[in-house]
Design a protein around this motif. Structure first.
Motif, PDB file in Angstrom:
ATOM      1  N   ASP A   1      45.381  32.513  44.012  1.00 15.95           N
ATOM      2  CA  ASP A   1      45.901  31.496  44.946  1.00 15.95           C
ATOM      3  C   ASP A   1      46.015  30.116  44.307  1.00 15.95           C
ATOM      4  OD1 ASP A   1      45.877  33.573  46.698  1.00 15.95           O
ATOM      5  OD2 ASP A   1      44.139  32.889  47.831  1.00 15.95           O
ATOM      6  N   ILE A   2      46.442  30.064  43.032  1.00 23.40           N
ATOM      7  CA  ILE A   2      46.631  28.749  42.412  1.00 23.40           C
ATOM      8  C   ILE A   2      48.097  28.335  42.464  1.00 23.40           C
ATOM      9  CG2 ILE A   2      44.675  28.644  40.849  1.00 23.40           C
ATOM     10  CD1 ILE A   2      46.560  29.755  38.683  1.00 23.40           C
TER      11      ILE A   2
ATOM     12  N   TRP B   1      51.483  48.134  38.945  1.00 19.70           N
ATOM     13  CA  TRP B   1      50.681  47.420  39.938  1.00 19.70           C
ATOM     14  C   TRP B   1      51.285  47.579  41.334  1.00 19.70           C
ATOM     15  CZ3 TRP B   1      51.695  44.578  35.249  1.00 19.70           C
ATOM     16  CH2 TRP B   1      50.562  44.358  34.449  1.00 19.70           C
ATOM     17  N   THR B   2      50.473  48.060  42.271  1.00 19.15           N
ATOM     18  CA  THR B   2      50.844  48.138  43.681  1.00 19.15           C
ATOM     19  C   THR B   2      49.686  47.530  44.480  1.00 19.15           C
ATOM     20  OG1 THR B   2      51.752  50.320  43.175  1.00 19.15           O
ATOM     21  CG2 THR B   2      51.690  49.668  45.491  1.00 19.15           C
ATOM     22  N   PRO B   3      49.888  46.499  45.281  1.00 16.88           N
ATOM     23  CA  PRO B   3      51.154  45.803  45.527  1.00 16.88           C
ATOM     24  C   PRO B   3      51.643  45.042  44.288  1.00 16.88           C
ATOM     25  CG  PRO B   3      49.312  44.634  46.547  1.00 16.88           C
ATOM     26  CD  PRO B   3      48.761  45.930  46.039  1.00 16.88           C
ATOM     27  N   SER B   4      52.934  44.686  44.319  1.00 23.67           N
ATOM     28  CA  SER B   4      53.544  43.977  43.192  1.00 23.67           C
ATOM     29  C   SER B   4      53.053  42.545  43.128  1.00 23.67           C
ATOM     30  CB  SER B   4      55.061  43.904  43.374  1.00 23.67           C
ATOM     31  OG  SER B   4      55.626  45.169  43.352  1.00 23.67           O
ATOM     32  N   PRO B   5      52.415  42.132  42.031  1.00 21.73           N
ATOM     33  CA  PRO B   5      52.071  40.712  41.898  1.00 21.73           C
ATOM     34  C   PRO B   5      53.300  39.856  41.551  1.00 21.73           C
ATOM     35  CG  PRO B   5      50.823  42.118  40.352  1.00 21.73           C
ATOM     36  CD  PRO B   5      51.935  42.937  40.902  1.00 21.73           C
TER      37      PRO B   5
ATOM     38  N   ALA C   1      54.410  35.972  43.047  1.00 21.03           N
ATOM     39  CA  ALA C   1      53.993  36.252  44.429  1.00 21.03           C
ATOM     40  C   ALA C   1      52.477  36.415  44.515  1.00 21.03           C
ATOM     41  CB  ALA C   1      54.697  37.504  44.946  1.00 21.03           C
ATOM     42  N   GLY C   2      51.892  37.047  43.519  1.00 21.10           N
ATOM     43  CA  GLY C   2      50.444  37.272  43.505  1.00 21.10           C
ATOM     44  C   GLY C   2      49.651  35.997  43.266  1.00 21.10           C
ATOM     45  N   GLN C   3      50.319  34.951  42.776  1.00 22.99           N
ATOM     46  CA  GLN C   3      49.723  33.628  42.564  1.00 22.99           C
ATOM     47  C   GLN C   3      48.409  33.704  41.804  1.00 22.99           C
ATOM     48  OE1 GLN C   3      49.747  31.007  45.860  1.00 22.99           O
ATOM     49  NE2 GLN C   3      51.859  31.467  46.361  1.00 22.99           N
ATOM     50  N   HIS C   4      48.447  34.394  40.668  1.00 23.06           N
ATOM     51  CA  HIS C   4      47.215  34.455  39.891  1.00 23.06           C
ATOM     52  C   HIS C   4      47.478  34.557  38.395  1.00 23.06           C
ATOM     53  CE1 HIS C   4      47.609  38.965  40.798  1.00 23.06           C
ATOM     54  NE2 HIS C   4      47.680  38.896  39.494  1.00 23.06           N
ATOM     55  N   LEU C   5      46.391  34.450  37.655  1.00 25.06           N
ATOM     56  CA  LEU C   5      46.387  34.725  36.225  1.00 25.06           C
ATOM     57  C   LEU C   5      45.487  35.925  36.024  1.00 25.06           C
ATOM     58  CD1 LEU C   5      47.076  33.934  33.278  1.00 25.06           C
ATOM     59  CD2 LEU C   5      44.941  32.645  33.262  1.00 25.06           C
TER      60      LEU C   5
ATOM     61  N   ALA D   1      40.121  32.897  44.353  1.00 22.22           N
ATOM     62  CA  ALA D   1      39.163  32.593  43.285  1.00 22.22           C
ATOM     63  C   ALA D   1      38.214  31.518  43.786  1.00 22.22           C
ATOM     64  CB  ALA D   1      39.904  32.095  42.048  1.00 22.22           C
ATOM     65  N   ARG D   2      36.945  31.648  43.462  1.00 22.38           N
ATOM     66  CA  ARG D   2      35.971  30.655  43.918  1.00 22.38           C
ATOM     67  C   ARG D   2      35.564  29.757  42.774  1.00 22.38           C
ATOM     68  NH1 ARG D   2      32.233  33.799  47.102  1.00 22.38           N
ATOM     69  NH2 ARG D   2      33.261  34.165  49.064  1.00 22.38           N
TER      70      ARG D   2
END
Ligand code: HEC
Length: 466
Positions: free
Chosen positions: A434-435, A381-385, A411-415, A104-105
């Motif tokens: 990536d948070i 969801w693939t890949p698994s978050p 693992a997906g490190q997101h919202l 995320a930016r």
């Protein structure tokens, strides 16, 4: 003859007895044309477009087995079975997502400001220094309660973390995925003061070894102590297991104050299909633990009478949709098979008979993704978050998000923001990438969106900056 038969049997064992790893299959059969990272070679790169993610999985399986001969994609029927072709779809989608991964930016001049499709928002740390926070709720006076997985219930008062955990909360099995997990206030907390906890309950077996299972209790907090505890639900003692995974443990109340909670399969996948066992189920109870007389399996001689739905793996999110009263659950699937499910009475969600995922070691689980009588996920969801806690946004601070489902990812490190209309997902947006590992999400009293981050353990919130 006998000897010959024996030789044949022995020769067959390595072929039929050993499932092949999908990474090996890809590098042996596909990488020469598609490139080691899908970057292309003798074929155009599969990374240029998103067709690997957007094409339905049955069509991709067909392409792999039957080829697209006119384009130069050879058929692999005979060399691969259907389950292996399905595993390759998971592998291709994972590789595609990895290659196209974008953090995320923040807005350029301000590292805490983010632009999303509907709103601009700021991220603010509410409190740090937490030890694996798992679940959050608010008391009517504005205080925050938060569970820490190793076994502590903590209070945050006016932005300050009380240094002492609440005394007298239940002993928990803390290890692996187990610990003190969910906290949920009774819908009429202001009147009755009941708080519910879901956790991994430890018992010692005859050899002195600890086994555990999900347990639900309620109690009240008085003078910084957990008091008047009552057991609400507990698995039969003989079903407790030593494994450290898949406890489930989310709680949700419906409008009539029925309590629903999730119980994972505890790593024993076949038990999710057995109505006599607690694993892999969603349960429905009265708020005091009594079993409702109209539960679907009360007259079934072998079933646990509190079961509402079954065939689940590890359901880490559970919540009611405010407008429709429908029950939604996120489920940690196997690799590549995370799901969002709409939960219905007496329904079977299929694990492990059907799944879109494969084993973590890259071998197939089954070739079946669909079967009569088994429910399909609303999305997978693939890949698994590694989907976790969920909440429908009910605040007024972000008007364009009203009624959207927010989904956290470890693992997906997101919202993730998921737009739902009439039981279908119509749009998805990853808001923060990536948070860190996000465990839970909740709408706060003033309409900010709160997130629990696993490690380093902290609570952050999203504030509107439109
Ligand atoms: C001999 C070269 C070759 C090999 C080996 C090969 N492919 Fe392909 N594949 C192609 C070509 C060429 C296309 C068509 C690309 C295009 O449409 O531009 C293709 C297309 C595909 C597509 C469709 C992509 C899309 O966007 O619709 C998939 C999926 C695919 N291959 C998977 C595989 C897998 C999995 C393997 C290994 C089991 C494999 N391929 C092995 C040449 C190959």
């Amino acid at each position: 003859m006998i000897r010959l038969a024996l030789v044949c049997t022995l020769m067959l064992i390595p072929i039929t007895g050993q499932a092949r790893n999908v990474a090996e299959i890809y590098s042996e059969m596909c990488a020469s044309c598609h490139g080691i990272k899908l970057e292309g070679g003798s074929t155009p790169s599969l990374l240029v477009t998103d067709t690997i993610q957007t094409t339905d999985e049955l069509s991709l399986v067909r392409t792999i087995l039957d080829g697209q001969v006119e384009k130069g994609m050879p058929p692999f029927r005979g060399a691969l079975d259907k389950a292996e072709a399905r595993a390759l779809v998971v592998y291709l989608r994972e590789a595609h997502a990895k290659a196209r991964h974008q953090p995320a930016r923040a807005v350029e001049h301000d590292a805490t400001l983010y632009q999303s499709r509907e709103h601009q928002f700021r991220i603010e740390t509410v409190i740090g220094g937490l030890n694996e926070p798992w679940s959050i709720c608010w008391l009517p006076d504005g205080r925050i309660l938060v569970t820490e997985k190793p076994g502590y219930l903590r209070i945050i008062n006016d932005g300050e973390l009380d240094p002492k955990p609440i005394a007298g909360t239940p002993d928990v099995f803390s290890g692996g995925q187990g610990g003190l997990l969910e906290i949920a206030p009774h819908p009429e907390y202001a009147k009755n003061g009941w708080l519910y906890l879901a956790y991994s309950d430890p018992v010692k077996n005859s050899l002195g070894r600890v086994a555990s299972m999900t347990k639900i209790v309620r109690g009240r907090i008085r003078d910084h102590r957990w008091v008047e505890e009552q057991a609400i639900w507990q698995a039969p003692p003989e079903t407790y297991l030593r494994g450290r995974v898949h406890f489930g443990c989310r709680i949700a109340f419906d409008q009539d104050n029925y309590l629903f909670f999730t119980h994972g399969d505890r790593g024993r996948q076949n038990m999710a299909q057995d109505l006599a066992l607690p694993n892999g189920k969603i349960y429905r109870l009265h708020d005091d633990g009594r079993i409702p007389k109209d539960n679907p399996f009360v007259n079934h001689p072998d079933a646990l009478p509190a079961i509402w739905s079954y065939g689940h793996r590890n359901q880490q999110g559970l919540t009611f949709e405010p407008n429709t009263g429908q029950l939604w659950s996120t489920e940690h699937g196997p690799r590549g098979g995370d799901e969002l499910n709409l939960i219905g009475r007496a329904r079977n969600y299929g694990w492990p008979v059907i799944t879109y995922g494969i084993n973590y070691n890259g071998t197939p689980i089954t070739e079946l993704t669909v079967k009569d009588g088994l429910e399909q996920p609303v999305v997978y969801w693939t890949p698994s978050p590694a989907v976790c806690g969920i909440d429908f946004y009910t605040g007024t601070q972000f008007p364009a998000w009203s009624g959207n489902l927010f989904v956290t990812a470890l693992a997906g490190q997101h919202l993730r923001r998921v737009v739902i209309a009439n039981g279908k997902v119509t749009e998805q947006e990853v808001l923060l990438q990536d948070i860190g590992r996000v465990r839970d999400v909740a709408t706060g009293p003033a309409g900010a969106l709160y997130l629990l981050l696993n490690r380093p353990g902290k609570i952050i919130r999203l504030l509107n900056e439109d």
